[in-house]
Design a protein around this motif. Structure first.
Motif, PDB file in Angstrom:
ATOM      1  N   ALA A   1      15.108  38.592  -6.929  1.00 53.17           N
ATOM      2  CA  ALA A   1      16.223  38.298  -6.027  1.00 53.17           C
ATOM      3  C   ALA A   1      17.558  38.702  -6.651  1.00 53.17           C
ATOM      4  O   ALA A   1      18.456  39.190  -5.961  1.00 53.17           O
TER       5      ALA A   1
ATOM      6  N   GLY B   1      17.005  42.902  -7.508  1.00 51.86           N
ATOM      7  CA  GLY B   1      16.507  43.759  -6.442  1.00 51.86           C
ATOM      8  C   GLY B   1      15.217  44.446  -6.842  1.00 51.86           C
ATOM      9  O   GLY B   1      14.714  44.278  -7.958  1.00 51.86           O
TER      10      GLY B   1
ATOM     11  N   ILE C   1      14.397  45.631  -1.543  1.00 49.93           N
ATOM     12  CA  ILE C   1      15.103  44.361  -1.662  1.00 49.93           C
ATOM     13  C   ILE C   1      16.439  44.596  -2.366  1.00 49.93           C
ATOM     14  O   ILE C   1      16.464  45.046  -3.519  1.00 49.93           O
ATOM     15  N   PRO C   2      17.548  44.319  -1.719  1.00 47.68           N
ATOM     16  CA  PRO C   2      18.858  44.540  -2.337  1.00 47.68           C
ATOM     17  C   PRO C   2      19.102  43.580  -3.500  1.00 47.68           C
ATOM     18  O   PRO C   2      18.593  42.450  -3.507  1.00 47.68           O
TER      19      PRO C   2
ATOM     20  N   SER D   1      20.013  39.204  -3.584  1.00 45.51           N
ATOM     21  CA  SER D   1      19.466  38.623  -2.361  1.00 45.51           C
ATOM     22  C   SER D   1      19.344  37.110  -2.505  1.00 45.51           C
ATOM     23  O   SER D   1      19.202  36.575  -3.608  1.00 45.51           O
ATOM     24  N   HIS D   2      19.402  36.431  -1.383  1.00 52.06           N
ATOM     25  CA  HIS D   2      19.300  34.977  -1.381  1.00 52.06           C
ATOM     26  C   HIS D   2      18.280  34.523  -0.343  1.00 52.06           C
ATOM     27  O   HIS D   2      17.854  35.296   0.527  1.00 52.06           O
TER      28      HIS D   2
ATOM     29  N   ASP E   1      17.866  35.626   3.616  1.00 54.12           N
ATOM     30  CA  ASP E   1      18.338  36.973   3.936  1.00 54.12           C
ATOM     31  C   ASP E   1      17.261  37.751   4.676  1.00 54.12           C
ATOM     32  O   ASP E   1      16.061  37.466   4.546  1.00 54.12           O
TER      33      ASP E   1
ATOM     34  N   VAL F   1      15.738  41.669   5.693  1.00 53.33           N
ATOM     35  CA  VAL F   1      15.692  43.114   5.488  1.00 53.33           C
ATOM     36  C   VAL F   1      14.921  43.713   6.666  1.00 53.33           C
ATOM     37  O   VAL F   1      13.785  43.323   6.933  1.00 53.33           O
TER      38      VAL F   1
ATOM     39  N   ARG G   1      11.862  38.468   6.219  1.00 48.34           N
ATOM     40  CA  ARG G   1      12.702  37.330   5.855  1.00 48.34           C
ATOM     41  C   ARG G   1      12.414  36.948   4.405  1.00 48.34           C
ATOM     42  O   ARG G   1      11.267  36.665   4.050  1.00 48.34           O
ATOM     43  N   LEU G   2      13.431  36.956   3.586  1.00 46.27           N
ATOM     44  CA  LEU G   2      13.273  36.695   2.157  1.00 46.27           C
ATOM     45  C   LEU G   2      13.332  35.194   1.874  1.00 46.27           C
ATOM     46  O   LEU G   2      14.138  34.469   2.461  1.00 46.27           O
TER      47      LEU G   2
END
Length: 369
Positions: A136, A139, A228-229, A232-233, A236, A238, A259-260
């Motif tokens: 996270a 990335g 995954i950027p 990320s939290h 978030d 994508v 959904r992360l």
């Protein structure tokens, strides 16, 4: 009593399933439609077949019809026997009262339908992906394997193997509806029902592809790489364009929505409940302090306070990171919003009761002497 034998008209047994009724109607309707069959009685026979289908494809009408033929005045109102009524193609109502495409748009198996031509955009696919703290933060890439509807490679998504265009439905003449006269059956009069051949679109696939059943898509396993950027939290999203379900009959595809989830930023169910209770308790403390009635509500306020704190502590590690506290504050404020109105009402009641008590004591001479 209705003298027509609808089972004999469609050529099915009395215990025929809804799918068998639907198939029998399709076969006979194609042969008897006035645009195809030029025999003098074709139109009358076509109406008769449509009438039989309208009754036998509807569970309640079929039970009443069976009861009338058996001579029982109440038999048609009992609990349904046999399989549940389904739409001729998708499980909904054959009279257009259901949802022929499912809740998400394409949740049902479209490959088993008839040759109706219904171009519809494909639905998004939502996938929950759990990340560790390092991924996270920095990335990365994750490969995901999942099932979705993809474009049929035999007909290239058209649903038709050879013909490039859809045809006008021969059953309804392109209206998407058929008229069924039930005046002599239950006194319903003429019914305007959805055409089971084209599913209301007015068009049919000329030569349905055997691989996809005319829908232009088939269910298949697919793979997608999710980028995954960094930073990320939890919560978030994508989105991968075009990797959702393929549309029917050449329509556009939906997206793959990932959904992360970051466990270290999530509240456990116990903690979420605890913060909701603490938030619910907060308005009682604030309003009670302002009105000066905290002593009257002390037992209630303390009980909620202890319960909320206990659930938060017992729910797992507390205060993992800033995002965890942010989620905790959001949950706390939600509980406060739920408790504000009730707290205001209760504080007002205690305040009024306390004022009346003081006035009574004053009048009795115990206060102010």
């Amino acid at each position: 009593m209705n003298e027509k034998d609808y089972y004999a008209i469609l050529g099915v047994e009395k215990d025929a399933t809804s799918d068998q009724v639907r198939k029998a109607f399709q076969q006979k309707a194609r042969k008897l439609h006035p645009d195809v069959n030029k025999e003098p009685d074709a139109e009358e026979r076509f109406k008769e077949v449509s009438e039989a289908y309208a009754v036998l494809s509807d569970e309640s009408k079929r039970r009443r019809y069976d009861a009338m033929r058996s001579g029982s005045p109440f038999g048609g109102y009992g609990a349904p026997a046999g399989e549940a009524q389904g739409d001729p193609f998708t499980g909904g109502s054959p009279f257009g009262w259901g949802f022929p495409f499912g809740a998400a748009g394409y949740g049902r198996r479209r490959a088993t339908r008839a040759r109706s031509y219904n171009p519809r955009a494909g639905a998004d696919i939502t996938f929950n992906l759990t990340l560790d703290d390092e991924t996270a933060r920095k990335g990365g890439s994750r490969g995901v394997t999942f099932q979705r509807f993809v474009v049929c490679d035999v007909c290239s998504g058209k649903g038709s193997v050879e013909s490039a265009h859809a045809e006008t439905c021969p059953t309804c003449g392109g209206r998407g509806r058929i008229q069924v006269d039930l005046t002599g059956v239950f006194g319903f009069g003429a019914l305007d029902v959805e055409c089971p051949e084209c599913e209301g679109s007015g068009k049919v696939v000329a030569d349905p592809c055997e691989n996809c059943g005319g829908s232009g898509r088939v269910l298949s396993a697919s793979e997608v790489v999710v980028e995954i950027p960094a930073g990320s939290h939890d919560g978030d999203v994508v989105r991968v364009k075009g990797m959702g379900n393929a549309g029917t009959n050449g329509s556009s595809s939906g997206d793959f929505v990932c959904r992360l989830g970051v466990p270290s930023e999530q509240l456990s169910p116990r903690q979420a409940f605890g913060f909701q209770v603490l938030g619910f308790d907060a308005p009682f403390i604030v309003f009670g302090a302002i009105a000066g009635v905290i002593p009257s509500m002390l037992l209630y306020v303390v009980a909620l306070l202890l319960l909320g704190a206990f659930m938060v502590v017992r729910g797992g590690p507390v205060g993992r990171n800033a995002r965890w506290w942010r989620n905790a504050l959001t949950t706390f404020l939600g509980g406060a919003a739920n408790g504000a109105l009730l707290a205001l009402v209760m504080v007002s009641m205690f305040s009024c009761g306390s004022s009346m008590g003081r006035r009574a004591l004053y009048r009795s001479g115990f206060v102010g002497l």
